[in-house]
Design a protein around this motif. Structure first.
Motif, mmCIF file in Angstrom:
data_model
loop_
_atom_site.group_PDB
_atom_site.id
_atom_site.type_symbol
_atom_site.label_atom_id
_atom_site.label_comp_id
_atom_site.label_asym_id
_atom_site.label_seq_id
_atom_site.Cartn_x
_atom_site.Cartn_y
_atom_site.Cartn_z
ATOM 1 N N LEU A 196 -18.199 -29.121 69.451
ATOM 2 C CA LEU A 196 -19.293 -28.734 68.570
ATOM 3 C C LEU A 196 -20.111 -27.678 69.304
ATOM 4 C CD1 LEU A 196 -19.944 -29.942 65.762
ATOM 5 C CD2 LEU A 196 -21.840 -31.169 66.829
ATOM 6 N N ARG A 197 -20.546 -26.673 68.586
ATOM 7 C CA ARG A 197 -21.339 -25.603 69.203
ATOM 8 C C ARG A 197 -22.403 -25.133 68.228
ATOM 9 N NH1 ARG A 197 -20.182 -20.491 67.257
ATOM 10 N NH2 ARG A 197 -18.269 -20.281 66.008
ATOM 11 N N GLU A 198 -23.297 -24.283 68.713
ATOM 12 C CA GLU A 198 -24.294 -23.691 67.821
ATOM 13 C C GLU A 198 -23.727 -22.418 67.199
ATOM 14 O OE1 GLU A 198 -28.269 -22.950 68.911
ATOM 15 O OE2 GLU A 198 -28.810 -25.077 68.918
ATOM 16 N N MET A 199 -24.105 -22.156 65.965
ATOM 17 C CA MET A 199 -23.725 -20.912 65.315
ATOM 18 C C MET A 199 -24.350 -19.742 66.077
ATOM 19 S SD MET A 199 -24.320 -22.185 61.365
ATOM 20 C CE MET A 199 -24.199 -20.526 60.672
ATOM 21 N N THR A 200 -23.654 -18.622 66.089
ATOM 22 C CA THR A 200 -24.138 -17.473 66.856
ATOM 23 C C THR A 200 -25.082 -16.580 66.065
ATOM 24 O OG1 THR A 200 -22.117 -16.316 66.232
ATOM 25 C CG2 THR A 200 -22.134 -17.437 68.369
ATOM 26 N N GLU A 201 -25.187 -16.832 64.762
ATOM 27 C CA GLU A 201 -26.125 -16.062 63.939
ATOM 28 C C GLU A 201 -26.575 -16.916 62.767
ATOM 29 O OE1 GLU A 201 -22.840 -13.717 61.185
ATOM 30 O OE2 GLU A 201 -23.564 -12.756 63.026
ATOM 31 N N ILE A 202 -27.696 -16.540 62.185
ATOM 32 C CA ILE A 202 -28.209 -17.282 61.033
ATOM 33 C C ILE A 202 -27.215 -17.187 59.884
ATOM 34 C CG2 ILE A 202 -29.993 -17.327 59.239
ATOM 35 C CD1 ILE A 202 -32.028 -16.565 61.247
ATOM 36 N N GLY A 203 -26.923 -18.329 59.291
ATOM 37 C CA GLY A 203 -26.019 -18.349 58.148
ATOM 38 C C GLY A 203 -26.503 -19.346 57.120
ATOM 39 N N LEU A 204 -26.856 -18.876 55.942
ATOM 40 C CA LEU A 204 -27.328 -19.748 54.868
ATOM 41 C C LEU A 204 -26.340 -19.703 53.709
ATOM 42 C CD1 LEU A 204 -31.142 -18.847 54.743
ATOM 43 C CD2 LEU A 204 -30.053 -20.759 55.936
ATOM 44 N N ASP A 205 -26.164 -20.842 53.070
ATOM 45 C CA ASP A 205 -25.312 -20.947 51.892
ATOM 46 C C ASP A 205 -26.202 -21.463 50.766
ATOM 47 O OD1 ASP A 205 -23.504 -21.534 49.906
ATOM 48 O OD2 ASP A 205 -22.067 -22.546 51.216
ATOM 49 N N PHE A 206 -26.780 -20.530 50.011
ATOM 50 C CA PHE A 206 -27.703 -20.879 48.923
ATOM 51 C C PHE A 206 -27.237 -20.220 47.636
ATOM 52 C CE2 PHE A 206 -31.406 -19.515 46.366
ATOM 53 C CZ PHE A 206 -31.789 -20.775 45.909
ATOM 54 N N GLU A 207 -27.370 -20.979 46.539
ATOM 55 C CA GLU A 207 -26.910 -20.462 45.249
ATOM 56 C C GLU A 207 -27.742 -21.067 44.131
ATOM 57 O OE1 GLU A 207 -22.770 -20.452 42.588
ATOM 58 O OE2 GLU A 207 -22.985 -21.769 44.344
ATOM 59 N N VAL A 208 -28.069 -20.239 43.156
ATOM 60 C CA VAL A 208 -28.665 -20.728 41.912
ATOM 61 C C VAL A 208 -27.525 -20.984 40.928
ATOM 62 C CG1 VAL A 208 -30.227 -20.246 39.998
ATOM 63 C CG2 VAL A 208 -30.811 -19.473 42.305
ATOM 64 N N VAL A 209 -27.460 -22.207 40.419
ATOM 65 C CA VAL A 209 -26.353 -22.610 39.538
ATOM 66 C C VAL A 209 -26.860 -22.718 38.106
ATOM 67 C CG1 VAL A 209 -24.640 -24.399 39.062
ATOM 68 C CG2 VAL A 209 -25.276 -23.878 41.433
ATOM 69 N N SER A 210 -26.126 -22.103 37.178
ATOM 70 C CA SER A 210 -26.506 -22.131 35.764
ATOM 71 C C SER A 210 -25.448 -22.850 34.940
ATOM 72 C CB SER A 210 -26.682 -20.703 35.228
ATOM 73 O OG SER A 210 -27.682 -20.018 35.949
ATOM 74 N N GLY A 211 -25.915 -23.489 33.875
ATOM 75 C CA GLY A 211 -24.998 -24.079 32.907
ATOM 76 C C GLY A 211 -24.151 -25.216 33.431
ATOM 77 N N ALA A 212 -24.669 -25.968 34.409
ATOM 78 C CA ALA A 212 -23.916 -27.088 34.970
ATOM 79 C C ALA A 212 -24.753 -28.355 34.908
ATOM 80 C CB ALA A 212 -23.520 -26.793 36.422
ATOM 81 N N THR A 213 -24.088 -29.483 34.736
ATOM 82 C CA THR A 213 -24.780 -30.767 34.770
ATOM 83 C C THR A 213 -24.931 -31.207 36.232
ATOM 84 O OG1 THR A 213 -22.747 -32.069 34.683
ATOM 85 C CG2 THR A 213 -23.725 -31.399 32.572
ATOM 86 N N THR A 214 -25.801 -32.187 36.454
ATOM 87 C CA THR A 214 -25.959 -32.708 37.810
ATOM 88 C C THR A 214 -24.649 -33.328 38.301
ATOM 89 O OG1 THR A 214 -26.819 -34.811 36.962
ATOM 90 C CG2 THR A 214 -28.424 -33.109 37.525
ATOM 91 N N GLN A 215 -23.928 -33.994 37.398
ATOM 92 C CA GLN A 215 -22.645 -34.598 37.769
ATOM 93 C C GLN A 215 -21.657 -33.525 38.228
ATOM 94 O OE1 GLN A 215 -21.434 -37.729 37.844
ATOM 95 N NE2 GLN A 215 -23.046 -38.954 36.922
ATOM 96 N N GLU A 216 -21.646 -32.399 37.535
ATOM 97 C CA GLU A 216 -20.726 -31.318 37.896
ATOM 98 C C GLU A 216 -21.065 -30.726 39.256
ATOM 99 O OE1 GLU A 216 -19.585 -29.835 33.357
ATOM 100 O OE2 GLU A 216 -21.279 -28.928 34.429
ATOM 101 N N VAL A 217 -22.352 -30.615 39.571
ATOM 102 C CA VAL A 217 -22.748 -30.085 40.881
ATOM 103 C C VAL A 217 -22.363 -31.070 41.984
ATOM 104 C CG1 VAL A 217 -24.641 -29.252 42.316
ATOM 105 C CG2 VAL A 217 -24.631 -28.749 39.865
ATOM 106 N N HIS A 218 -22.613 -32.363 41.747
ATOM 107 C CA HIS A 218 -22.201 -33.370 42.731
ATOM 108 C C HIS A 218 -20.694 -33.308 42.963
ATOM 109 C CE1 HIS A 218 -25.815 -35.565 43.719
ATOM 110 N NE2 HIS A 218 -26.137 -35.702 42.452
ATOM 111 N N LYS A 219 -19.933 -33.205 41.882
ATOM 112 C CA LYS A 219 -18.472 -33.155 42.000
ATOM 113 C C LYS A 219 -18.049 -31.967 42.850
ATOM 114 C CE LYS A 219 -14.216 -32.906 39.251
ATOM 115 N NZ LYS A 219 -13.648 -32.793 37.885
#
Length: 451
Positions: free
Chosen positions: A67-90
């Motif tokens: 295990l190591r630290e990432m060498t640069e900032i990395g974010l995984d962010f997304e705005v999701v449209s038209g999906a149910t909460t169940q679909e996002v969990h899946k």
């Protein structure tokens, strides 16, 4: 100039076990002003800098996986449209993380407000009128339930500061990321204890060997009910605040923990399912596994330790009558006594230590096939927090992917802002959605009946 890699530690036994599991948390937030993407991106940048597990990924070092630290900032962010909460969990339950680059976590925001959000008593929804559903996906190798609830709380607090335009310390670390070395030390201590105590060794080894050839009654009774391609299904149920308080008070008066009582309720609900499936007996040996936070055995203040610190699952068997006939609390006390004895002696640690003394036998399988698994993190209100002047945390749900494991279902239980919350996750290869609904409804029907 190449950035120097910060190596953390060699892949641990705990991390290897949980490598097939992903986690998804669902946070319902209410804000005074509209929540903008830039608010969340600022918040996530702070989280990345201030929480060491969120900077972790893997790499190869001298032919071994570390295990190591990432060498640069990395974010995984997304705005999701038209999906149910169940679909996002899946989606999050089968999410593909870049293990060797990171990040091993992601955040998704539903663009549409929830249609009927859970509102805790006392929340001023006229002031906090903008409601959002936020999802936090994580790989299980870097975190556990205790750490996740803290991460949710830090997110709420930082977002509150960002929206309130308050200064945020960019250097302070909000926890300490540690390996499972303390768990391994406890294991070594248990091995030494068994070397000195032959009776203890015999008892634990006999218990492990007694599992051989025994299987889950759910699996043996319900065959061919699942799907060919396994997936993780999920049901969520929230007990109202009045019933939650009544249940907690009743548990205290009967001398059992909420966890023990909930395990007893689940055992009774499993018997109902078995009877419906045609297995009719006077009593049933209902098998359950239990997730334990390893920090309980470390001693001292463990509140800042982040990471995946879960002991091997703790098996227990409850002799459950088909007809409870007004004697539920007697049964709950018997379940409580069995669970407490195992917790107090550190049964999962003893079971792991016992493997050092068991003769190799290729035909012996020590796997404990359970009828259900319980993961209870207790009251998480202080960890997640209720929020602040700009942001209120209304609700939190946690799920874990099961479809890659030979499991039936897991009860993920906690209490937040006075309400008991259950997420029932199930593996569709072994049980179907109708069975899951019957099981879930049965637990709460029995709960209401014993108040």
């Amino acid at each position: 100039m190449e950035t120097e890699v910060k190596w953390l530690w060699k892949t641990t036994q705990t991390e290897s076990f949980y490598e097939i599991y992903t986690i998804s948390y669902q946070l319902t937030l209410a804000t005074r002003e509209p929540l903008l993407e830039e608010h969340l991106l600022q918040t996530l940048n702070h989280l990345f800098r201030k929480l060491p597990p969120l900077r972790a990924c893997y790499g190869e070092r001298d032919g071994e996986r570390w295990l190591r630290e990432m060498t640069e900032i990395g974010l995984d962010f997304e705005v999701v449209s038209g999906a149910t909460t169940q679909e996002v969990h899946k989606r999050l339950q089968s999410y593909s993380y870049n293990m060797n680059k990171g990040p091993l976590w992601c955040v998704k925001l539903l663009s549409e407000p929830p249609s009927s959000p859970e509102i805790p008593a006392g929340t001023d929804m006229e002031q906090f009128c903008h409601v959002y559903t936020l999802f936090l996906g994580l790989h299980h190798v870097i975190t556990d339930g205790s750490s996740n609830m803290k991460i949710c709380g830090f997110l709420v607090q930082i977002l509150d500061a960002v929206m309130g335009k308050r200064a945020i310390d960019t250097v302070e670390q909000l926890g300490v990321f540690v390996s499972d070395e303390r768990i391994q030390q406890l294991q070594r201590e248990r091995v030494a204890a068994m070397e000195a105590d032959l009776e203890l060794r015999r008892r634990v080894v006999d218990e492990i060997q007694s599992r051989d050839g025994k299987c889950s009654l759910v699996k043996s009774t319900f065959k061919g009910v699942g799907e060919k391609v396994p997936r993780t299904g999920m049901l969520e149920k929230t007990l109202d605040a009045e019933s939650t308080m009544a249940f907690i008070k009743r548990c205290r008066s009967e001398g059992v923990t909420v966890n023990s009582a909930f395990t007893a309720l689940a055992s009774v609900a499993i018997v109902d399912l078995l009877v419906d499936g045609g297995l009719v007996q006077e009593t049933y040996n209902i098998r359950s596994d239990h997730v334990l936070n390893a920090r309980r055995y470390w001693g001292g203040d463990t509140s800042r330790y982040l990471g995946c610190h879960i002991l091997p699952l703790m098996p227990t068997v409850a002799k459950t009558p088909q007809k409870i006939d007004g004697k539920f609390w007697d049964f709950a006390r018997s379940v409580h006594q069995g669970l407490q004895k195992k917790v107090n002696e550190g049964a999962p640690l003893l079971a792991e230590a016992a493997k050092h003394f068991m003769l190799a036998n290729p035909d012996f399988d020590a796997t404990f096939e359970y009828d259900f698994c319980v993961s209870n993190v207790g009251d998480v209100t202080s960890l997640v927090t209720e929020g602040g002047d700009r942001v209120q945390a209304l609700h939190v749900i946690r799920t874990s992917a099961l479809h890659a494991a030979p499991c039936t279902w897991t009860l993920l239980v906690h209490t937040f802002r006075g309400r008991l919350i259950l997420a029932l996750t199930y593996n569709s290869a072994f049980v179907n959605s109708q069975m899951a609904k019957k099981f879930c409804d049965g637990i709460f029907r029995h709960l209401q009946g014993v108040l």
